[in-house]
Design a protein around this motif. Sequence first.
Motif, PDB file in Angstrom:
ATOM      1  N   LEU A  67       5.448   6.029   5.784  1.00 26.39           N
ATOM      2  CA  LEU A  67       4.784   4.886   6.069  1.00 26.39           C
ATOM      3  C   LEU A  67       4.432   4.524   7.389  1.00 26.39           C
ATOM      4  O   LEU A  67       5.433   4.618   8.190  1.00 26.39           O
ATOM      5  CB  LEU A  67       4.950   3.688   5.309  1.00 26.39           C
ATOM      6  CG  LEU A  67       4.975   3.983   3.769  1.00 26.39           C
ATOM      7  CD1 LEU A  67       5.428   2.527   2.880  1.00 26.39           C
ATOM      8  CD2 LEU A  67       3.608   4.324   2.975  1.00 26.39           C
ATOM      9  N   SER A  68       3.413   4.027   7.836  1.00 23.35           N
ATOM     10  CA  SER A  68       3.240   3.609   9.248  1.00 23.35           C
ATOM     11  C   SER A  68       4.105   2.117   9.212  1.00 23.35           C
ATOM     12  O   SER A  68       4.243   1.649   7.889  1.00 23.35           O
ATOM     13  CB  SER A  68       1.791   3.392   9.457  1.00 23.35           C
ATOM     14  OG  SER A  68       1.346   2.247   8.672  1.00 23.35           O
ATOM     15  N   ASP A  69       4.106   1.602  10.140  1.00 21.46           N
ATOM     16  CA  ASP A  69       4.816   0.484  10.439  1.00 21.46           C
ATOM     17  C   ASP A  69       4.057  -0.873   9.525  1.00 21.46           C
ATOM     18  O   ASP A  69       4.505  -1.602   8.803  1.00 21.46           O
ATOM     19  CB  ASP A  69       4.873  -0.317  11.857  1.00 21.46           C
ATOM     20  CG  ASP A  69       5.830   0.677  12.505  1.00 21.46           C
ATOM     21  OD1 ASP A  69       6.904   1.203  11.977  1.00 21.46           O
ATOM     22  OD2 ASP A  69       5.980   0.455  13.839  1.00 21.46           O
ATOM     23  N   LYS A  70       2.595  -0.743   9.741  1.00 18.02           N
ATOM     24  CA  LYS A  70       1.936  -1.614   9.037  1.00 18.02           C
ATOM     25  C   LYS A  70       1.920  -1.480   7.430  1.00 18.02           C
ATOM     26  O   LYS A  70       2.056  -2.374   6.806  1.00 18.02           O
ATOM     27  CB  LYS A  70       0.355  -1.544   9.516  1.00 18.02           C
ATOM     28  CG  LYS A  70      -0.611  -2.388   8.896  1.00 18.02           C
ATOM     29  CD  LYS A  70      -2.040  -2.240   9.555  1.00 18.02           C
ATOM     30  CE  LYS A  70      -2.981  -3.041   9.194  1.00 18.02           C
ATOM     31  NZ  LYS A  70      -3.323  -3.272   7.529  1.00 18.02           N
ATOM     32  N   ARG A  72       4.280   0.007   5.839  1.00 21.45           N
ATOM     33  CA  ARG A  72       5.803  -0.570   5.132  1.00 21.45           C
ATOM     34  C   ARG A  72       5.914  -1.916   5.490  1.00 21.45           C
ATOM     35  O   ARG A  72       6.379  -2.432   4.260  1.00 21.45           O
ATOM     36  CB  ARG A  72       6.686  -0.001   6.260  1.00 21.45           C
ATOM     37  CG  ARG A  72       8.174   0.005   5.824  1.00 21.45           C
ATOM     38  CD  ARG A  72       9.002   0.715   6.559  1.00 21.45           C
ATOM     39  NE  ARG A  72       8.799   1.173   7.969  1.00 21.45           N
ATOM     40  CZ  ARG A  72       8.411   2.197   8.534  1.00 21.45           C
ATOM     41  NH1 ARG A  72       8.054   3.334   7.748  1.00 21.45           N
ATOM     42  NH2 ARG A  72       8.091   2.407   9.744  1.00 21.45           N
ATOM     43  N   SER A  73       5.322  -2.700   6.202  1.00 20.29           N
ATOM     44  CA  SER A  73       5.324  -4.113   6.082  1.00 20.29           C
ATOM     45  C   SER A  73       4.378  -4.960   4.973  1.00 20.29           C
ATOM     46  O   SER A  73       5.022  -5.805   4.261  1.00 20.29           O
ATOM     47  CB  SER A  73       4.572  -4.675   7.657  1.00 20.29           C
ATOM     48  OG  SER A  73       5.617  -4.460   8.590  1.00 20.29           O
ATOM     49  N   GLU A  74       3.431  -4.267   4.594  1.00 26.72           N
ATOM     50  CA  GLU A  74       2.604  -4.556   3.592  1.00 26.72           C
ATOM     51  C   GLU A  74       3.453  -4.575   2.139  1.00 26.72           C
ATOM     52  O   GLU A  74       3.275  -5.363   1.349  1.00 26.72           O
ATOM     53  CB  GLU A  74       1.226  -3.897   3.633  1.00 26.72           C
ATOM     54  CG  GLU A  74       0.321  -4.318   4.735  1.00 26.72           C
ATOM     55  CD  GLU A  74      -1.051  -3.746   4.832  1.00 26.72           C
ATOM     56  OE1 GLU A  74      -1.214  -2.689   4.205  1.00 26.72           O
ATOM     57  OE2 GLU A  74      -1.662  -4.059   5.630  1.00 26.72           O
ATOM     58  N   LEU A  75       4.033  -3.396   2.144  1.00 28.77           N
ATOM     59  CA  LEU A  75       4.676  -3.018   0.960  1.00 28.77           C
ATOM     60  C   LEU A  75       5.892  -3.988   0.782  1.00 28.77           C
ATOM     61  O   LEU A  75       5.879  -4.551  -0.137  1.00 28.77           O
ATOM     62  CB  LEU A  75       5.150  -1.427   0.950  1.00 28.77           C
ATOM     63  CG  LEU A  75       6.182  -1.118  -0.319  1.00 28.77           C
ATOM     64  CD1 LEU A  75       5.525  -1.200  -1.699  1.00 28.77           C
ATOM     65  CD2 LEU A  75       6.600   0.218   0.114  1.00 28.77           C
ATOM     66  N   PRO A 134      17.742   1.579   7.177  1.00 30.86           N
ATOM     67  CA  PRO A 134      17.646   0.353   8.133  1.00 30.86           C
ATOM     68  C   PRO A 134      15.793  -0.186   7.991  1.00 30.86           C
ATOM     69  O   PRO A 134      15.665  -1.451   8.123  1.00 30.86           O
ATOM     70  CB  PRO A 134      18.099   0.502   9.605  1.00 30.86           C
ATOM     71  CG  PRO A 134      18.525   1.850   9.696  1.00 30.86           C
ATOM     72  CD  PRO A 134      18.238   2.558   8.309  1.00 30.86           C
ATOM     73  N   LEU A 135      15.371   0.827   7.631  1.00 32.16           N
ATOM     74  CA  LEU A 135      13.601   0.458   7.343  1.00 32.16           C
ATOM     75  C   LEU A 135      13.587  -0.506   6.503  1.00 32.16           C
ATOM     76  O   LEU A 135      12.712  -1.362   6.322  1.00 32.16           O
ATOM     77  CB  LEU A 135      12.939   1.531   6.931  1.00 32.16           C
ATOM     78  CG  LEU A 135      12.943   2.852   8.112  1.00 32.16           C
ATOM     79  CD1 LEU A 135      12.086   4.256   7.530  1.00 32.16           C
ATOM     80  CD2 LEU A 135      12.267   2.516   9.163  1.00 32.16           C
ATOM     81  N   LEU A 136      14.531  -0.710   5.263  1.00 30.48           N
ATOM     82  CA  LEU A 136      14.424  -1.835   4.422  1.00 30.48           C
ATOM     83  C   LEU A 136      14.744  -3.115   5.070  1.00 30.48           C
ATOM     84  O   LEU A 136      14.281  -4.135   4.455  1.00 30.48           O
ATOM     85  CB  LEU A 136      15.504  -1.294   3.509  1.00 30.48           C
ATOM     86  CG  LEU A 136      15.307  -2.323   1.895  1.00 30.48           C
ATOM     87  CD1 LEU A 136      14.006  -1.937   1.268  1.00 30.48           C
ATOM     88  CD2 LEU A 136      16.513  -1.967   1.242  1.00 30.48           C
ATOM     89  N   CYS A 137      15.193  -3.518   6.134  1.00 32.68           N
ATOM     90  CA  CYS A 137      15.509  -4.526   6.577  1.00 32.68           C
ATOM     91  C   CYS A 137      14.066  -5.276   7.168  1.00 32.68           C
ATOM     92  O   CYS A 137      14.164  -6.473   7.006  1.00 32.68           O
ATOM     93  CB  CYS A 137      16.282  -4.338   8.208  1.00 32.68           C
ATOM     94  SG  CYS A 137      17.915  -3.729   7.778  1.00 32.68           S
ATOM     95  N   GLU A 138      13.036  -4.555   7.134  1.00 29.50           N
ATOM     96  CA  GLU A 138      11.723  -5.192   7.030  1.00 29.50           C
ATOM     97  C   GLU A 138      11.411  -6.203   6.030  1.00 29.50           C
ATOM     98  O   GLU A 138      10.706  -6.994   6.072  1.00 29.50           O
ATOM     99  CB  GLU A 138      10.840  -4.037   6.826  1.00 29.50           C
ATOM    100  CG  GLU A 138       8.937  -4.728   7.238  1.00 29.50           C
ATOM    101  CD  GLU A 138       8.769  -5.424   8.220  1.00 29.50           C
ATOM    102  OE1 GLU A 138       7.781  -6.069   8.218  1.00 29.50           O
ATOM    103  OE2 GLU A 138       9.310  -5.363   9.245  1.00 29.50           O
ATOM    104  N   GLN A 149      10.305  -9.799   6.421  1.00 34.33           N
ATOM    105  CA  GLN A 149       9.146 -10.388   5.423  1.00 34.33           C
ATOM    106  C   GLN A 149       9.425 -11.610   4.552  1.00 34.33           C
ATOM    107  O   GLN A 149       8.697 -12.448   4.373  1.00 34.33           O
ATOM    108  CB  GLN A 149       8.567  -9.280   4.715  1.00 34.33           C
ATOM    109  CG  GLN A 149       7.805  -8.369   5.465  1.00 34.33           C
ATOM    110  CD  GLN A 149       6.479  -8.930   6.076  1.00 34.33           C
ATOM    111  OE1 GLN A 149       5.987  -9.717   5.556  1.00 34.33           O
ATOM    112  NE2 GLN A 149       5.925  -8.241   7.090  1.00 34.33           N
ATOM    113  N   SER A 150      10.590 -11.630   4.012  1.00 33.53           N
ATOM    114  CA  SER A 150      11.200 -12.613   3.123  1.00 33.53           C
ATOM    115  C   SER A 150      11.249 -14.006   3.996  1.00 33.53           C
ATOM    116  O   SER A 150      10.885 -15.211   3.594  1.00 33.53           O
ATOM    117  CB  SER A 150      12.522 -12.306   2.478  1.00 33.53           C
ATOM    118  OG  SER A 150      13.643 -12.226   3.256  1.00 33.53           O
TER     119      SER A 150
END
Length: 146
Positions: free
Chosen positions: A17-20, A22-25, A97-101, A105-106
Motif C-alpha cells: 500500500l502507499s503511505d496514504k 496504509r494510513s487510511e486503512l 513496523p508498518l503496523l505502528c501507523e 492513528q489511534s
Amino acid sequence: MELSYWFKGFEKGLARLSDKQRSELLAECSKSCVRQGTFSIYQELYNQAHGNLDQFFAQANELPGVRCEIVESESVYHLYFESCTCELCTKGYVSTPLLCECSRQSILYVLSELWKEKRFQVTLCHSILQGASTCKMRIETDELKI
C-alpha cells in the motif's frame, strides 16, 4: 488453518500500500481498537484535566508503561510507550513496523475526539518494532480556525 499464515499475507499487503492508503486503512482499524479499550482511559484523563493539555499529559505520565514530556506548553508533547501493547504483535501475528501507523492513528483519533477545537499532528519518531527500546510520538497542536 493456522491464523499466523493469514497475517503474513496481511504484512505483505500493508507493504504494498502507499503511505496514504496504509494510513487510511489503519485509521479505521485504530478507531475500532481504541474504542474497545483505551479510549475510556484517555477520556477519564481528559475529564480530570478539565481539557487542559498540559495537565492531561502530566497525568498520562503517571500511567504504567507511559512517559510524557511537555516540550512546549499547550503546543508540543512527546509521548512514549515503554512496551508494545498491540496484541497482534505481542501474540506474534505481526512483526512489521508498518503496523505502528495504527498506533499513530489511534493517538491522533483520541486527541481529535477529545479536543474537537484543536488540530493535531502526530509523528512517529521511533518504535519498538523498528528496533528502539520505546515507542515515541511527537504531538503538535494548534487551534482550528473556523
